[in-house]
Design an enzyme around this catalytic site. Structure first.
Site, PDB file in Angstrom:
ATOM      1  N   ASP A   1       0.831  -1.203   0.000  1.00 47.41           N
ATOM      2  CA  ASP A   1       0.000   0.000   0.000  1.00 47.41           C
ATOM      3  C   ASP A   1       0.869   1.259   0.000  1.00 47.41           C
ATOM      4  O   ASP A   1       0.666   2.169  -0.788  1.00 47.41           O
ATOM      5  CB  ASP A   1      -0.986   0.000   1.186  1.00 47.41           C
ATOM      6  CG  ASP A   1      -0.336  -0.281   2.533  1.00 47.41           C
ATOM      7  OD1 ASP A   1       0.904  -0.475   2.592  1.00 47.41           O
ATOM      8  OD2 ASP A   1      -1.054  -0.289   3.547  1.00 47.41           O
TER       9      ASP A   1
ATOM     10  N   ASP B   1       7.037   3.727   3.210  1.00 47.11           N
ATOM     11  CA  ASP B   1       7.212   4.817   4.169  1.00 47.11           C
ATOM     12  C   ASP B   1       8.679   4.826   4.598  1.00 47.11           C
ATOM     13  O   ASP B   1       9.538   5.330   3.861  1.00 47.11           O
ATOM     14  CB  ASP B   1       6.220   4.577   5.315  1.00 47.11           C
ATOM     15  CG  ASP B   1       6.176   5.690   6.332  1.00 47.11           C
ATOM     16  OD1 ASP B   1       6.686   6.781   6.061  1.00 47.11           O
ATOM     17  OD2 ASP B   1       5.605   5.477   7.419  1.00 47.11           O
TER      18      ASP B   1
ATOM     19  N   LYS C   1       6.086   7.739   0.425  1.00 46.34           N
ATOM     20  CA  LYS C   1       6.331   8.887   1.303  1.00 46.34           C
ATOM     21  C   LYS C   1       7.845   9.047   1.432  1.00 46.34           C
ATOM     22  O   LYS C   1       8.447   8.653   2.429  1.00 46.34           O
ATOM     23  CB  LYS C   1       5.725   8.564   2.675  1.00 46.34           C
ATOM     24  CG  LYS C   1       4.987   9.692   3.334  1.00 46.34           C
ATOM     25  CD  LYS C   1       4.663   9.346   4.771  1.00 46.34           C
ATOM     26  CE  LYS C   1       3.383   8.615   4.972  1.00 46.34           C
ATOM     27  NZ  LYS C   1       3.143   8.250   6.393  1.00 46.34           N
TER      28      LYS C   1
ATOM     29  N   PHE D   1       0.221  11.042   7.996  1.00 44.24           N
ATOM     30  CA  PHE D   1      -0.284   9.687   8.145  1.00 44.24           C
ATOM     31  C   PHE D   1      -1.623   9.631   7.424  1.00 44.24           C
ATOM     32  O   PHE D   1      -2.534  10.388   7.754  1.00 44.24           O
ATOM     33  CB  PHE D   1      -0.438   9.304   9.614  1.00 44.24           C
ATOM     34  CG  PHE D   1      -0.636   7.827   9.780  1.00 44.24           C
ATOM     35  CD1 PHE D   1       0.442   6.968   9.785  1.00 44.24           C
ATOM     36  CD2 PHE D   1      -1.912   7.306   9.884  1.00 44.24           C
ATOM     37  CE1 PHE D   1       0.257   5.598   9.891  1.00 44.24           C
ATOM     38  CE2 PHE D   1      -2.115   5.937   9.988  1.00 44.24           C
ATOM     39  CZ  PHE D   1      -1.022   5.087  10.001  1.00 44.24           C
TER      40      PHE D   1
HETATM   41  P1  IMP Z   1       7.426   1.162   6.254  1.00 41.81           P
HETATM   42  O1  IMP Z   1       7.859  -0.174   6.773  1.00 41.81           O
HETATM   43  O2  IMP Z   1       7.703   2.262   7.233  1.00 41.81           O
HETATM   44  O3  IMP Z   1       7.879   1.475   4.869  1.00 41.81           O
HETATM   45  O4  IMP Z   1       5.857   1.164   6.234  1.00 41.81           O
HETATM   46  C1  IMP Z   1       5.153   0.293   5.496  1.00 41.81           C
HETATM   47  C2  IMP Z   1       3.857  -0.087   6.177  1.00 41.81           C
HETATM   48  O5  IMP Z   1       3.491   0.774   7.276  1.00 41.81           O
HETATM   49  C3  IMP Z   1       2.754   0.046   5.167  1.00 41.81           C
HETATM   50  O6  IMP Z   1       2.566  -1.160   4.481  1.00 41.81           O
HETATM   51  C4  IMP Z   1       1.570   0.430   6.015  1.00 41.81           C
HETATM   52  O7  IMP Z   1       0.927  -0.734   6.463  1.00 41.81           O
HETATM   53  C5  IMP Z   1       2.160   1.189   7.182  1.00 41.81           C
HETATM   54  N1  IMP Z   1       2.116   2.651   6.961  1.00 41.81           N
HETATM   55  C6  IMP Z   1       3.151   3.478   6.764  1.00 41.81           C
HETATM   56  N2  IMP Z   1       2.746   4.748   6.586  1.00 41.81           N
HETATM   57  C7  IMP Z   1       1.396   4.715   6.682  1.00 41.81           C
HETATM   58  C8  IMP Z   1       0.369   5.722   6.570  1.00 41.81           C
HETATM   59  O8  IMP Z   1       0.582   6.917   6.346  1.00 41.81           O
HETATM   60  N3  IMP Z   1      -0.894   5.272   6.722  1.00 41.81           N
HETATM   61  C9  IMP Z   1      -1.236   3.972   6.947  1.00 41.81           C
HETATM   62  N4  IMP Z   1      -0.309   3.013   7.042  1.00 41.81           N
HETATM   63  C10 IMP Z   1       0.992   3.381   6.920  1.00 41.81           C
HETATM   64 MG    MG Z   2       1.127  -2.641   5.071  1.00 40.48          MG
END
Ligand code: IMP
Ligand code: MG
Length: 201
Positions: free
Chosen positions: A113, A116, A144, A165
């Protein structure tokens, strides 16, 4: 695709108005962009047997819309990965479902999805690479980039979003808001109230 943000309440139905501060990406923008992304993927994958590996659960709507536009011979499987952190910060990553399909020698499209910090991808990608696929391409609905801590980039990105977020169209906050048909931003008090409940658990 660069996003033009607008401060509009239009498109937020009565039920959500108290919780959603604004719509960041409308249903129409999502539908248009997902169709274009599918076209790019279809061209790159050139009719090859593909395994679409989707990360649970935030991809649910994006995936359903994307694969309906993908005219490819594909099989679908899921990896469950959860971050057990309170609030909006990602915590420790736990695998809740392992891949079942054999991806050896196959073209893999890994779908998430939102990219981040990149921590999720940096755990999932080595696990997939160890299964010896022919190649792995990464597709995310949202990126992001300002929040990245791992050196990860996606091959296909729906929208680059600012450092908010976001919820909706599959993305959750404390497992809620996945069913919003658009991507939006919640009022800050919603996070604070939910955190009181989540953090107590
Ligand atoms: P990362 O591991 O920080 O890259 O984040 C990935 C996961 O964190 C995504 O697959 C989402 O499930 C969750 N996530 C990160 N940012 C957001 C956001 O802004 N809204 C909702 N879920 C998020
Ligand atoms: Mg996720």
């Amino acid at each position: 695709m660069k996003l033009k943000t607008k401060k509009s309440k239009a498109g937020i139905s009565g039920n959500w108005r108290k919780e959603v501060e604004r719509v960041l990406i409308t249903e129409e923008q999502l539908a248009r962009r997902v169709k274009i992304l599918a076209g790019e993927i279809e061209r790159d994958f050139r009719g090859r047997e593909t395994v679409v590996v989707s990360l649970l659960s935030g991809t649910v709507m994006f995936l359903a819309d994307l694969i309906r536009h993908l005219n490819l011979p594909l099989r679908l499987d899921f990896i469950g990965v959860s971050s057990y952190g309170a609030g909006t910060e990602s915590g420790e990553l736990v695998f809740t479902k392992e891949l079942r399909l054999d991806v050896r020698g196959r073209d893999v499209l890994l779908v998430d999805d939102i990219l981040d910090t990149g921590k999720t991808m940096s755990r999932v990608l080595p696990k997939l690479r160890a299964l010896k696929p022919r190649r792995i391409k990464v597709c995310v609905l949202l990126d992001k980039p300002s929040h990245r801590v791992e050196k990860i980039r996606a091959d296909y990105v729906g929208f680059a979003v600012p450092d908010f977020f976001v919820v909706g169209y599959g993305l959750d906050f404390a497992e809620r808001y996945r069913n919003l048909p658009f991507v939006g931003i919640l009022y800050p008090h919603i996070y604070k109230e939910a955190c009181k409940i989540v953090c107590k658990k």
